[in-house]
Write an enzyme that holds these catalytic residues in place. Sequence first.
Site, PDB file in Angstrom:
ATOM      1  N   HIS A 242       0.837  -1.206   0.000  1.00  0.00           N
ATOM      2  CA  HIS A 242       0.000   0.000   0.000  1.00  0.00           C
ATOM      3  C   HIS A 242       0.866   1.247   0.000  1.00  0.00           C
ATOM      4  O   HIS A 242       1.980   1.235   0.509  1.00  0.00           O
ATOM      5  CB  HIS A 242      -0.945   0.015   1.203  1.00  0.00           C
ATOM      6  CG  HIS A 242      -0.252  -0.171   2.513  1.00  0.00           C
ATOM      7  ND1 HIS A 242       0.119  -1.416   2.972  1.00  0.00           N
ATOM      8  CD2 HIS A 242       0.178   0.708   3.446  1.00  0.00           C
ATOM      9  CE1 HIS A 242       0.717  -1.286   4.150  1.00  0.00           C
ATOM     10  NE2 HIS A 242       0.780  -0.008   4.453  1.00  0.00           N
TER      11      HIS A 242
ATOM     12  N   HIS B 200       0.893   5.242   1.216  1.00  0.00           N
ATOM     13  CA  HIS B 200       0.290   6.264   2.079  1.00  0.00           C
ATOM     14  C   HIS B 200       0.323   7.603   1.344  1.00  0.00           C
ATOM     15  O   HIS B 200       1.346   7.943   0.728  1.00  0.00           O
ATOM     16  CB  HIS B 200       1.116   6.457   3.359  1.00  0.00           C
ATOM     17  CG  HIS B 200       1.182   5.269   4.261  1.00  0.00           C
ATOM     18  ND1 HIS B 200       0.405   5.160   5.395  1.00  0.00           N
ATOM     19  CD2 HIS B 200       1.949   4.149   4.229  1.00  0.00           C
ATOM     20  CE1 HIS B 200       0.694   4.024   6.013  1.00  0.00           C
ATOM     21  NE2 HIS B 200       1.633   3.382   5.330  1.00  0.00           N
TER      22      HIS B 200
HETATM   23  P1  AMP Z   1       1.962   0.233   7.265  1.00  0.00           P
HETATM   24  O1  AMP Z   1       2.444   0.416   8.647  1.00  0.00           O
HETATM   25  O2  AMP Z   1       2.717   0.972   6.221  1.00  0.00           O
HETATM   26  O3  AMP Z   1       1.815  -1.233   6.968  1.00  0.00           O
HETATM   27  O4  AMP Z   1       0.541   0.917   7.220  1.00  0.00           O
HETATM   28  C1  AMP Z   1      -0.630   0.280   7.535  1.00  0.00           C
HETATM   29  C2  AMP Z   1      -1.626   1.390   7.707  1.00  0.00           C
HETATM   30  O5  AMP Z   1      -2.897   0.824   7.704  1.00  0.00           O
HETATM   31  C3  AMP Z   1      -1.481   2.175   9.012  1.00  0.00           C
HETATM   32  O6  AMP Z   1      -1.303   3.544   8.724  1.00  0.00           O
HETATM   33  C4  AMP Z   1      -2.796   1.902   9.734  1.00  0.00           C
HETATM   34  O7  AMP Z   1      -3.242   3.041  10.421  1.00  0.00           O
HETATM   35  C5  AMP Z   1      -3.703   1.537   8.605  1.00  0.00           C
HETATM   36  N1  AMP Z   1      -4.803   0.650   8.920  1.00  0.00           N
HETATM   37  C6  AMP Z   1      -4.774  -0.468   9.664  1.00  0.00           C
HETATM   38  N2  AMP Z   1      -5.991  -1.052   9.694  1.00  0.00           N
HETATM   39  C7  AMP Z   1      -6.799  -0.276   8.932  1.00  0.00           C
HETATM   40  C8  AMP Z   1      -8.171  -0.346   8.562  1.00  0.00           C
HETATM   41  N3  AMP Z   1      -8.975  -1.321   8.990  1.00  0.00           N
HETATM   42  N4  AMP Z   1      -8.679   0.631   7.772  1.00  0.00           N
HETATM   43  C9  AMP Z   1      -7.885   1.632   7.335  1.00  0.00           C
HETATM   44  N5  AMP Z   1      -6.582   1.753   7.648  1.00  0.00           N
HETATM   45  C10 AMP Z   1      -6.044   0.817   8.442  1.00  0.00           C
END
Ligand code: AMP
Length: 145
Positions: free
Chosen positions: A107, A109
Amino acid sequence: MSLEGVYDDGNIFAKIIRGEAPSVKVYEDGDVLAFMDVFPQARGHLLVISKTDKARNLLEADPAALAKVVAITQKLTRAVTAALKPDGVIVSQFNGAPAGQTVYHLHFHIIPRWEGTPLGRHAEGMADVEELTALAAQISAKLDA
Ligand code: AMP
């Protein structure tokens, strides 16, 4: 989890793609989905993912699927800046736990930044869904503008 591993179909983003977990969507087509981060590091923080590519990280991504995700990431970054008028914007992506990755579905950001407003902590502090829904509407309204 390290850089090496097997894609887990039970990860939260896979559930969001399948409609088994809720999300506040900003953009969706046949290949790409974007939704608001529920633990935002800034107002308007959103995430962009491939709906088709079971890649845990950038290293595993199919280049054609990645190209679609990056093109939409650019489109959404333009929409976010048009809608929210930040002073800057971070576009980031983490690979492996030591790099800060917590969800193992690739993903990107998009995190708007305003001068004088510190960046919130990563994946901490849940947002109000109504606020996220309003932000998503503001951003998606600028997608075709
Ligand atoms: P990463 O640490 O780069 O893997 O980012 C994962 C991101 O997903 C974090 O910024 C979390 O806040 C976000 N996240 C986790 N669960 C959810 C969810 N159910 N809906 C939207 N964002 C989420």
